[in-house]
Design an enzyme around this catalytic site. Structure first.
Site, short mmCIF file in Angstrom:
data_model
loop_
_atom_site.label_atom_id
_atom_site.label_comp_id
_atom_site.label_asym_id
_atom_site.label_seq_id
_atom_site.Cartn_x
_atom_site.Cartn_y
_atom_site.Cartn_z
N HIS A 64 -0.29 0.97 10.05
CA HIS A 64 -1.51 1.61 9.53
C HIS A 64 -2.36 2.09 10.67
CE1 HIS A 64 -0.15 -1.58 6.83
NE2 HIS A 64 -0.47 -0.77 5.86
N ASP A 117 -1.99 -7.77 1.23
CA ASP A 117 -0.80 -7.96 0.39
C ASP A 117 -0.62 -9.43 0.05
OD1 ASP A 117 0.72 -5.21 0.32
OD2 ASP A 117 -0.09 -5.44 2.33
N GLY A 131 0.82 -1.20 0.00
CA GLY A 131 0.00 0.00 0.00
C GLY A 131 0.86 1.25 0.00
N SER A 132 0.33 2.33 -0.54
CA SER A 132 1.03 3.62 -0.46
C SER A 132 0.74 4.26 0.90
CB SER A 132 0.58 4.52 -1.60
OG SER A 132 1.04 4.00 -2.83
N GLY A 133 1.31 5.44 1.09
CA GLY A 133 1.07 6.15 2.35
C GLY A 133 2.19 5.95 3.34
N HIS A 134 3.19 5.12 2.98
CA HIS A 134 4.33 4.87 3.86
C HIS A 134 5.60 5.52 3.32
CE1 HIS A 134 1.71 2.07 5.86
NE2 HIS A 134 1.49 1.44 4.73
#
Ligand SMILES: Nc1ncnc2c1ncn2[C@@H]1O[C@H](COP(=O)(O)OP(=O)(O)O)[C@@H](O)[C@H]1O
Ligand SMILES: Nc1ncnc2c1ncn2[C@@H]1O[C@H](COP(=O)(O)OP(=O)(O)O)[C@@H](O)[C@H]1O
Ligand SMILES: [Mg+2]
Ligand SMILES: [Mg+2]
Ligand SMILES: [Mg+2]
Ligand SMILES: [Mg+2]
Lengths: 210, 336, 336, 210
Positions: free
Chosen positions: C223, C113, C57-60
């Site tokens: 998250h 994932d 996922g993005s955002g990291h």
């Protein structure tokens, strides 16, 4: 009320001044938060705590006492205030050279000598909303009262500084961190000027009570 | 200014000393702290070189302490948070880095830094016979009009200045030459910041300014000094447009110019926001016929946990490009 | 969850696509985006090598897109914020990096994932005849007890995993060998995080959890998943003590071990805090007789603007040390 | 109320389902904020907006319609939900292979086939506080009603899913992002299960109104 302060008395006065500033850390913080970066209170506290420590070992002369204060401030305060108040006390101390006591005239000379050095170091003039705007009127008031007692001179200086602080409210800062506020700096007193007034009011009160 | 800051610290009075201890430990022995001062020096300094001393108030991590290393600063004099270092710290740091060819002082243009570094320079010249030159970083276009660049603050441009001057101080033989390169770089350097939320000084625990939930301030300084104007939160593209308009017009940057571009995190902003802004900046550069030689997007000059970012443009020539592109490694900045 | 997030963005629905566009522009041509997918591939891939595909996922940020480069990931498949990439994106990214010697999938161990990468692996094997192996990062000691490491989340340890596996995939000739090195690394890797304040997802604009002004949560996931316990804000030393106690006991790390140490910013924490924590960690390592081969302090695996940090310890042997210490360069991670 | 849905009808039903889920984005966001990472709502919105777009070009068969929905979800939702709902629609679609209409029995078979694939993909069983805990009771209820009309079957499935959602409140999550909450997950319904109920309620309502 004694007319002069010997080395021990001058040292005691400097200790009272230091404690007075330390006690007002939050006031200085809030003043600097309003128009600067908010570190003036903790900077002055660091410098004057170092002063108290430096004065633990009794200085030999009045000049040495003032110089020790200035050296402690210069090395521990940092920032604009460290340079300015450090220079002020270190250079002002020279007015006491060869004297074994502080009297009204030498206190006035101390303010003038310190002011001169600070003007040179900071490169500002009156009206730019700085320490100078408390220090210059204080020095002038002290000079005018210099024929009188040390109590008269310190009282005049304190009043000059307090008036100066009030006057800084109406000024637009043109130097230091407040400069970019422009007209938004109007209404707020200058933090460094407040520190000058705290120092001189504490000196006045010490002399009055001595 | 009421909302308290929330940080994981020990005694807030010791933050700078403990931070420097932590930094030295993270640095695998390549920098050492001076015994009695908050100052750092490279341990692998060659015997003869022009020395570059950087420094200023702490609280802008990884600047300055994190920029001591090969082709970067030879040493750093660190003050308390947001407070210039004292003359004695600067003097000792300068003596420790001096290698016979003089010392260049490189720091941001603030009254406190100017006075303290000047006092130190006078002491070094008088007491130690060490030649000192000074270059002040003045990249913040928000701080004063173009005719008064000497009144401008140093912000994220510090990074490119340290990178270029550090490279020049490694390769050039005289203080004069290093100073010349640094002066050319600073003349070609322009930055501007935007603040979204305030940071705080650990010792006071208070946020340094107030900004409404839907407001941003364009031109904010690196200690929370006032910017050019406040406005409602706007899109990334429009904020980038506004900032780029002022930066481009200031030098001015012209069609055919080649630049280095830096987007610097003021502390708490997401990299996502900066990359989205980078996208817009490149659209603008394309439109204006300005080519981007290299881009740096990251966190180098912070204001504690302030949220926001700055944009820095440096106009390059072959010489500046050469020094900028030398490899460098430090805790705060590495590039192959 | 009421306090709104404050960010400088364009349409929140486009953040990932715009961010990747900005990243590619920042990368001087060394990575390219796949035309129809949020996936990145190195442009300078050799003709023959074991391929390393990372993603999640993005955002990291800068993970994962910022870790594509020499001796790091060969490509990255990027999902929306906090959402695993879809099988088709992973398949296209894998095909783009494949150089005849199979593809290693390396990603954090999350249900989303695992399922999406597994589907992609099945498609690649069935439809394309490409051999795929999978190594999942499971470094978060807070996520499950030691006997269920397969239930553990992947957090900041991703960085060391990408660094080591990227190095191994550059030098080793077979997928088997690269997989072996990655499995050894993940077995030696332990992390734990502490959260001070929440981050937010741009599309919802809502903070992902609530934490009182005087509370922190030890063991928080990447998250905002729940940690081990909440407690009052405490000193840096005591927080470091608590985290290190759990990390050290878990592997366990023993007297004489040599480690790599990473302190990773979850987003909005000051470097000062992390360096002060580093100081304490080193005191603990000294006491326990654990030597630190290298230290990384920085911002690599974030949870948007979450405040807090994680501590990662990797037990080294000569082989792991070799791959870890290879030079690497990317937008997100450079080290000479 | 028609007894079966032809390809156009099935497509219209899928569009109604997609719109119903999109309309509840915030409900799903809040449910996922409570025990997950808060992205379930926007993920489902992305997937079902892509579904609406995919269904713009009319599918040739019922199977193709369901498969198109699944493919759109799988490629645009991402995360656990993308894999699970994508697999569910794509695999479930096979229950309509060779049929030109959806009736009660084939809808029940769709749920069962989809469930089986999802169980295999996700590796979880009932009681772990997931999508399965709405989908499995929905499939069982549909099977029990499978002798009846499509309206009966969709109504039974919807009720099974709603009951399943309620039951997830009491469960402790042992998989997915909610796992680490342990007992703190009790009291909150599972976000993915809520999505199942939104889908089946919308299907029921569409059939009832058709
Ligand atoms: N050039 C100068 N000359 C005299 N006083 C100055 C000058 N610049 C700043 N000051 C004083 O310093 C004060 C701020 O001190 P401080 O907060 O300690 O330093 P800094 O601005 O470095 O944070 C100002 O309120 C002003 O009175
Ligand atoms: N292994 C699994 N099998 C079935 N459903 C699962 C599984 N893991 C998670 N889920 C479901 O996925 C939902 C979360 O979806 P979403 O928020 O979109 O994904 P993510 O957890 O990747 O953020 C959970 O509420 C749960 O119902
Ligand atoms: Mg200040
Ligand atoms: Mg300051
Ligand atoms: Mg997610
Ligand atoms: Mg989720």
């Amino acid at each position: 009320m004694s007319e002069t302060l010997d080395t021990a008395g001058a040292t005691a006065m400097l200790r009272a001044v230091a404690q007075a500033v330390i006690d007002q850390t939050d006031v200085l913080t809030d003043a600097d938060l309003a128009i600067g970066d908010g570190d003036h209170g903790v900077g002055m506290r660091r410098g004057f705590e170092a002063t108290l420590e430096a004065l633990q070992s009794p200085p030999d002369t009045v000049e040495a006492a003032f110089k020790a204060a200035g050296t402690a401030i210069m090395s521990q305060t940092g920032g604009a205030a460290g340079a300015i108040f450090g220079t002020f006390f270190r250079s002002g101390a020279k007015a006491f050279a060869g004297r074994d006591a502080v009297d009204g005239a030498s206190f006035a000379a101390f303010l003038e000598t310190g002011l001169e050095a600070v003007l040179k170091r900071g490169g500002v003039t009156e009206g730019q909303k700085t320490i100078i705007d408390a220090l210059a009127p204080a020095a002038r008031a002290a000079r005018a009262a210099a024929g009188g007692s040390l109590a008269d001179v310190t009282a005049a200086a304190a009043q000059g500084a307090l008036d100066g602080v009030e006057a800084t409210r109406a000024m637009i800062a043109t130097t230091g961190k407040a400069r970019s506020l422009g007209e938004r700096s109007i209404g707020h007193p200058d933090p460094g000027a407040i520190s000058v007034s705290l120092i001189l009011v504490a000196a006045r009160d010490f002399v009055a009570a001595a | 200014m009421a909302r308290p800051a929330k940080k994981i610290l020990n005694d807030p009075k010791n933050v700078v000393a403990e931070m420097i201890e932590g930094l030295v430990l993270a640095n695998d022995g390549r920098v050492a702290k001076l015994p009695k001062h908050n100052a750092l020096v490279r341990t692998d300094l060659p015997d003869s070189k022009v020395a570059l001393l950087i420094g200023g108030g702490s609280g802008h991590e990884p600047l300055f302490h994190g920029f001591v290393g090969r082709n970067l600063g030879d040493g750093a004099a660190c003050g308390q948070v947001f407070a210039a270092p004292s003359p004695d710290t600067i003097v000792e740091a300068a003596k420790a880095v001096h290698r016979g060819k003089g010392v260049l002082f490189l720091y941001g243009n603030y009254a406190g830094d100017n006075m303290n570094f000047d006092m130190a320079a006078e002491m070094l010249e008088e007491d130690e016979g060490i030649t000192v030159r000074t270059v002040r970083v003045t990249d913040d276009v928000a701080a004063a009009p173009p005719e008064r660049t000497h009144d401008r603050r140093g912000i994220a441009g510090d990074v490119y200045m340290i990178k270029i001057t550090g490279g020049a101080a490694s390769e050039l033989d005289t203080l004069d030459e290093v100073e010349r390169v640094a002066r050319k770089a600073v003349a070609n350097l322009r930055s501007m910041a935007v603040a979204v939320a305030a940071g705080s000084i650990p010792e006071t625990g208070k946020l340094t300014f107030e900004l409404a939930d839907d407001e941003i301030e364009i031109g904010m300084g690196a200690h929370g000094e006032a910017g050019v104007y406040r406005q409602k939160l706007a899109s990334a593209d429009s904020v980038a447009d506004q900032m780029m308009e002022q930066i481009l017009a200031d030098l001015p940057f012209r069609r055919g110019d080649e630049i280095a571009l830096m987007i610097n995190n003021l502390g708490a902003t997401t990299m996502m926001e900066m990359l989205i802004v980078n996208r817009r900046i490149r659209q603008i550069c394309d439109r204006e016929g300005i080519s981007v030689h290299r881009t740096d997007v990251g966190t180098w000059v912070t204001t504690q946990e302030m949220a926001g970012f700055s944009i820095t443009l440096l106009k390059l020539d072959d010489e500046l490009k050469h020094y900028l592109d030398l490899p460098a490694e430090s805790v705060g900045y590495s590039r192959m």
